[in-house]
Each structure stands twice: as C-alpha cells, then as structure tokens.
Scaffold this active site. Structure first.
Site, PDB file in Angstrom:
ATOM      1  N   SER A  98     -14.358  21.086 -25.282  1.00 57.20           N
ATOM      2  CA  SER A  98     -14.010  19.667 -25.118  1.00 57.20           C
ATOM      3  C   SER A  98     -13.084  19.172 -26.216  1.00 57.20           C
ATOM      4  O   SER A  98     -12.599  18.051 -26.150  1.00 57.20           O
ATOM      5  CB  SER A  98     -15.285  18.837 -25.155  1.00 57.20           C
ATOM      6  N   GLY A  99     -12.855  19.986 -27.238  1.00 58.90           N
ATOM      7  CA  GLY A  99     -12.086  19.529 -28.389  1.00 58.90           C
ATOM      8  C   GLY A  99     -12.966  18.914 -29.460  1.00 58.90           C
ATOM      9  O   GLY A  99     -12.508  18.676 -30.582  1.00 58.90           O
ATOM     10  N   GLY A 100     -14.241  18.674 -29.123  1.00 57.02           N
ATOM     11  CA  GLY A 100     -15.156  18.048 -30.081  1.00 57.02           C
ATOM     12  C   GLY A 100     -15.268  18.841 -31.365  1.00 57.02           C
ATOM     13  O   GLY A 100     -15.080  18.305 -32.456  1.00 57.02           O
ATOM     14  N   PHE A 101     -15.545  20.110 -31.232  1.00 56.27           N
ATOM     15  CA  PHE A 101     -15.733  20.945 -32.422  1.00 56.27           C
ATOM     16  C   PHE A 101     -14.501  20.889 -33.317  1.00 56.27           C
ATOM     17  O   PHE A 101     -14.618  20.760 -34.536  1.00 56.27           O
ATOM     18  CB  PHE A 101     -16.029  22.387 -32.009  1.00 56.27           C
ATOM     19  N   ASP A 151     -19.007  16.381 -27.340  1.00 57.43           N
ATOM     20  CA  ASP A 151     -20.234  16.186 -28.119  1.00 57.43           C
ATOM     21  C   ASP A 151     -19.928  15.754 -29.545  1.00 57.43           C
ATOM     22  O   ASP A 151     -18.829  15.938 -30.048  1.00 57.43           O
ATOM     23  CB  ASP A 151     -21.069  17.472 -28.125  1.00 57.43           C
ATOM     24  N   GLN A 220     -27.551  19.560 -28.668  1.00 54.22           N
ATOM     25  CA  GLN A 220     -27.344  19.494 -30.119  1.00 54.22           C
ATOM     26  C   GLN A 220     -28.689  19.258 -30.815  1.00 54.22           C
ATOM     27  O   GLN A 220     -29.729  19.442 -30.185  1.00 54.22           O
ATOM     28  CB  GLN A 220     -26.329  18.382 -30.457  1.00 54.22           C
ATOM     29  N   GLY A 248     -23.617  23.776 -31.998  1.00 57.37           N
ATOM     30  CA  GLY A 248     -24.031  23.476 -33.369  1.00 57.37           C
ATOM     31  C   GLY A 248     -24.824  24.573 -34.034  1.00 57.37           C
ATOM     32  O   GLY A 248     -25.509  24.332 -35.031  1.00 57.37           O
ATOM     33  N   ASP A 298     -19.235  33.054 -26.821  1.00 59.15           N
ATOM     34  CA  ASP A 298     -17.820  33.122 -27.188  1.00 59.15           C
ATOM     35  C   ASP A 298     -17.734  33.151 -28.701  1.00 59.15           C
ATOM     36  O   ASP A 298     -18.612  32.623 -29.381  1.00 59.15           O
ATOM     37  CB  ASP A 298     -17.033  31.907 -26.689  1.00 59.15           C
ATOM     38  N   CYS A 341      -9.197  53.318 -28.658  1.00 59.67           N
ATOM     39  CA  CYS A 341     -10.019  54.481 -29.008  1.00 59.67           C
ATOM     40  C   CYS A 341      -9.695  55.705 -28.165  1.00 59.67           C
ATOM     41  O   CYS A 341      -9.909  56.830 -28.602  1.00 59.67           O
ATOM     42  CB  CYS A 341     -11.502  54.118 -28.895  1.00 59.67           C
TER      43      CYS A 341
END
Lengths: 404, 404
Positions: A98-101, A151, A220, A248, A298, A341
């Site tokens: 969302s871009g919140g972080f 968030d 959260q 979080g 992720d 590999c």
C-alpha cells in the site's frame, strides 16, 4: 463480495501438519501453490532480473511497491500502458503493497494525521499525500491481483501506547480502504478492467461483475499479544477477506517474539483464508513461519544479499567473493537446480564479483530467489506427505550447524 | 603448419560481390559464417550478459582480453579450471587479443623497449612485463581458438617516423610470436590441449598433432599507405596464416582515411584468408568495412552504448532515457528479433534507466549486439544473393538520413 469475486480469489486448503499448511490460491493471473515465497519487484522489476529470469526460478507471484511505482513512472503511465502486468511483461499473479511501510520509513520527511500521511518524495522532493483512499486508487490503477490495505506502521519495538494507537488507526483506515476499494470494484463492473489477465480467465465469462483485484487487510499491534489479538478481531469483524496479512514483524524484534506472535494468531485466523507474513524473510524464517501457519512470504533479502555477493546454501550462507572460491570448478550449491548452479563454476562467479561485472549480482540473486522458492516447494511436498516436522527440524539443524 | 592444423582452421570463401566477401571460418569450437561481428568479453564476460544471453544474439565468436584476464583471475587459475571455454561456459569459438593494445594505452604507466613492454597493473600497481613470448604463453594457457600476435601500437595520428618504427617492430615481434607459438603447439602434441573443444572435433581423431589454437598476425603502419603495404608484405613473407588482422584503425583518424587504407590493402590480401578489422565498430563502420573486404569485426561500442542507454535502430541511434519513450508501448526496434525488442515496451525500458535498474543496461546491450550480429547476417545474405551493393547503400542512407 460477488460470487464471481469469490471464485476469482479462491484458496483451497489441501493439507495440514500441525500448524503448517499446504494450499492453492487462485488469482486472476494464475494460481499460487502454497507455502510460497514472493520475490519483491520494487520498481516493477525484481532488481536486475528480467521477468523471464524470475519465472525460471519458479516464482508464482511477485510484489510491486506502490510508493515507488507512484513516484516513477506514476500509476497513470502504467495504466496508459495497459496496467502493471503489461508494463512489466510479468504474466503471473502480482500483489502491490500500500506504500504505508515506505512512507512511515521516511523519518523526518513525513507528517501523519488521522487523514493520512504527507511525505516528501525521495526522488524530487515534492510534497505528496497518501491516504487510505489514495492508496486504494493508486493500487486499483496499477491493477495487481491483490491490493494491500493502507496501514499505520509503528517501529519494531514500539511501546504499548504507540503500538495501540497504530493498530486502532489501522482498523479505522481499513474501513476507509474497504469502502473505496469496494466502490472502485463496483464502478468497474462492465468496463474493461485495468490489469486484465493476459489470458482471459474462465471466471471472466460467467455471471456477475468481473472483479480483477482483491483487498487484503493487515494485522498490526507490534510485539504485544493482546493488541495483535484485538487487531485480528477487528479485522475479522470487517470481513470476510480473501487473504489476511500480518505486518510489523521482522523489523528488529527478537525472533522468539515474532514466533510467539505467530503462535498467538494462528488458532484465531480463519482456516480457509491464506496468511501472508509481510517482509519475511531469510531461509530459516520461512521454515519457522510455515511451521506456524504462514502461507505467503515476501522479502528483499534474497536480492539484496545477492547483490552483495552473499549466497544461501543448505549449510548456511557463503561470501561469493571469498578466496576459498578462487579457481573452484564446483557449482555454488550442488543441490540446487537454478541456472546459476547448473551452469557456472564457483571460480567464475567469484571472478565476476572481483571484476565487478553485474552478471555476478544477477546470478547470485537468481540463486537466492530459487533457494527460497524451492524451500517453499519442498515444505509443501513434505506437508502433503505428512513429513514436514522432521524434515524442517533436520533442515534447520544443518543450516545452522556451522554457526553453532 | 601440419595438415591437421590446416583443416582445424579452414576458411572457405563462398561468394564475393566487389570487395565484399561471404565465407565460413572453421575453428576447433565451431564455425563462424562471415562477415561477422564478435562481441567483446573483456573479463571473460560480455559486460553484464550471460553466455546464454550472448549466444541468443546469434554471436558465433567472442573476444577475451588477455591483459585483463592475465591480471584477474590470472591465466593459471583459468588453466586450472580447464581453460577459457570451461571458465566462462562459452562453448563456441573464442579469440584473445595479445594485450598489446591495452598496455600501450597505459600512458605513463609503461616503458617500451625492443624486448617488450613493462607496465604497472591498473588493479594493484604491481610491475609486470609483456613480451611477444609472454603474450603467446598467456594466450596459449588461456586456450582460445585464435591468439593474436603481440604488436607495437602507435597513436592513431602518429607521424611517419613513429608509425614506421611501430610497424617494423611489430614485424620483428611477429617472428618471436611465431617461434614461441610454434614451440608451444609442437610441445602440446600428444598431450591434452588446454581449451579442448567441449565436443571433440572430428579433426581431433585424425593423423598429425592436434593444434587447438592458431596465431593471427596484425598489420600496422598507422595512416600511411606505404607503411601499411610494407607491413602486409612483411607479414605475408612470414606466412602462411589462417587469418590476418588489421590493427591501429578506428583510433581517432577520419573515417575516409580508414576506408582508404582498407582499399589499399584489399587487393594485396590473400583471397582465401579471413580478414579481421580490430576494434571496429559502429553499425555504419561494419557495412563500410564489409564493402572493403573485411570478414570479422570486434568493438565494445555495442555494450558501452547499451550501458549508457544509447540504442541503435535502422534509422539511427536513440537515447532510451528520452522523454519521448515515456509510456510508449512500442518495441524499441520493431524490425528487430532480439529478446529486448520482442518482449519489452519502450516505456518499460525507459523506466528501467530512470530507476537505474541494471536490467535496463543489459536489455539495451543485448539489442545493440543483436543489431550488429544481424547486420553481419544480412550483409552475408545479400553478398550470397549478389545484392549487397544496393542494399548496403540504401541501409546507410536510411541510417544517416536523420542526421543529414
């Protein structure tokens, strides 16, 4: 949620062993067999890798960063080019955060109030604002399969009061996200949706409006068990959801604290809903998370470590620049089936880092992503076979043995 | 030269049109249909590209820099890993330069006498010496299909006296190169050759010693026609050769001067011997060179331009960062069949440069290499069809039209 939407975003739980789960998540652009690791495509590209490279790692879904894509090239440009899938040429499922972080991480460059977050672009210094509504609009315009709620993120070791404030605001913002996302989805009925699947999904031809994007909420509450429980209760009260994220965590708190919170939430989470642990993780975090009921992960560690020449092996990590690799004709990880590999000797990989050729960064990033993707595949196989616990314990013992 | 060596390094001239030639060069690791562009793999890697990437451009042979590989990782390391082919995993033909061009470019860090060139490593400051013998030994140890003679390179616009001195020394050094390379080849009879072909060449099973590497001389003489003629005469007197290179061009002299020298040399060069114009070039240089009898080219411009976001198109070059590409869903070059042009929209390529993701450098480098490789393929087709002159004139007119 319409009947069509429910079918478009189905999660089928196939097996469990203890808290560990194996399932299949159906999305407009394809299915995701879980547990699964999702590589991060910050700017609409997994750092240094082509979509073909990423597909060859077995990755089933990638994440795009709304903050970065909003700044460059802007969601309007991406929409005009046919949405995020056509822009990036990644044809499989995508999720946008969302871009919140990101905006909460812009220490000193942001101002938070109940309405949203005003921030200064790290690219050109312009002032911009993200609100729950804007975050939904941008993500809808980008057109990923899954959009994340906006968030209020607090620092990893936030005290109770601050964590509580962030958690409660996240719930209030979730109402606004849900309202705006619902309106966007309703408004799109009958029109050509942005982010249309490259190959028309069977669901697209049936009754009801075609909903091409679903919204997932984020739990959260910092490191406080009761806040986490209240966050989950409040989130579920606003459902049903096609997936639920846990945010979080892995932001500086001790590992046992993260594990405790996952164990606290696991029994309360709906069994039939996929669970996404955001920003996690390293190889051992994946197994610890899966053991506690997580389905989707992720993290940028795979590519960030790759760029710095740190490769993950079943016996722990290795520095590809290390003198021990000079002249070695062995594969990086003899047990791995990735391009790196199976094609290149260790001595050549080391040489690429010594002469600073970007092919080295790419080849080690590729291996690290395949390492996590394969770990998800292996865990799934063992959950389906009922052998996850023993396998996972042995895997972790071997991985950590050298450091012990 | 033994019978086996002659068969291992055969050149078959298939068609000519004016001075332009189409042929097939057979080398231990495969064949090269000419005219052909050879990408430069400075450090045993074409900057930022994997051997698989390079093979997909249609490149039939790549060049490795002896100077750089001697410094890092060192020819001993490469030998211990099985030679340059196994080290890099490039299975097709390779050519190594002699290091001459690089050490003569180290202005202020080198001291030249009749024996050779003492120079200071740009990597660690250590003093080292390259002589004709050392250049042969290093290249033999690296194990490319073609080794280049160690030549005395003079600046592009060198006056007559200096150009003459360099040309004459190059001939004296050629004697020493020939003696040392011949001794190395003779000494290897019966032993497992370094740089052994990945798939055993048919020639390897027949009579005579197996010679895995051939030596090509370099014609020098600056911009002075009579020196160039004397250089070629002296070179031919020391033959026969399996190929002849023309060095010291495209180093700052006007294009018409380069064309005049190629025209001067063309009638004197043996018809059945491939001709390699070193360090050339840009797209138009390729066509101008082919029109004057050149069979093989190498140049870093394709990848250097690619890293700076300059792409070659049939209508001239384009800056991929340009605002005109923003939001464009068109391919970079609609006539091109490379991975970049068949997979990604222009707007995405521009975005990769704007956000500084290394995937952008790679995709434009890939296109530029394919552009030159394809130009060689097209020229060949037209020479075989007898339509080269008209096609080439029209191609150059269109390429230069915008600038006119």
């Amino acid at each position: 949620m319409s009947v069509t939407a429910a079918r478009m975003f189905e999660f089928r739980l196939e097996a469990t062993q203890g808290l560990a789960r194996a399932g299949t998540l159906t999305l407009p652009h394809g299915t995701v067999a879980t547990p699964a690791f999702m590589p991060v495509g910050t700017h609409g590209v997994v750092r240094g890798l082509s979509p073909t490279d990423v597909a060859r790692t077995g990755a089933q879904i990638i994440l795009g960063n709304t903050y970065h894509l909003h700044l460059r090239p802007g969601e309007g440009v991406i929409r005009a080019m046919g949405g995020l899938h056509r822009f990036t040429t990644w044809r499989k499922p995508m999720l946008t955060d969302s871009g919140g972080f990101q905006v909460f991480s812009l220490e000193g460059l942001r101002r938070i109030d109940e309405d949203g977050v005003e921030f200064q672009s790290h690219v050109d210094g312009t002032y911009r604002k993200l609100t729950p509504e804007r975050a939904m609009e941008i993500q809808w315009t980008l057109g990923a399969d899954i959009a994340m709620a906006f968030d209020h993120v607090v620092p990893g070791q936030a005290p109770y009061e601050l964590a509580c404030e962030g958690m409660e605001r996240t719930l209030r913002w979730l109402d606004r996200c849900q309202a705006r996302h619902g309106a966007l989805a309703a408004g799109s009925a009958g029109e050509q949706a942005i982010g249309e699947a490259w190959e028309q999904s069977p669901a697209g031809s049936s009754d009801g409006p075609i909903v091409r994007q679903t919204l997932w909420p984020i739990v959260q509450g910092g490191t406080h068990d009761d806040l986490r429980r209240r966050s989950l209760e409040g989130t579920l009260a606003r459902g049903p959801w096609t997936g639920i994220a846990i945010g979080g965590l892995s932001v500086g708190e001790p590992k046992p604290v993260m594990h405790r919170i996952l164990e606290t939430l696991a029994p309360e989470l709906p069994r039939e809903t996929p669970r996404y642990l955001m920003g996690v993780g390293f190889p051992s975090d994946l197994l610890e998370g899966i053991a506690r009921g997580v389905d989707l992960f992720d993290c940028v560690a795979a590519t960030r470590n790759g760029r710095h020449g740190t490769a993950w092996l079943p016996t722990g990590r290795i520095n590809v620049r290390g003198a021990a690799l000079k002249g070695s004709t062995e594969p990086l990880d003899p047990e791995c089936d990735c391009e790196t590999c199976t094609s290149y000797p260790r001595g050549y990989l080391r040489h690429l880092f010594v002469v600073e050729d970007m092919l080295g960064l790419r080849l080690v990033s590729l291996h690290n992503i395949r390492f996590l993707v394969r770990l998800g595949e292996q865990a799934r196989t063992h959950i389906l076979a009922g052998t996850f616990d023993g396998w996972s314990r042995e895997w972790l013992r071997r991985y950590h043995a050298r450091g012990a």
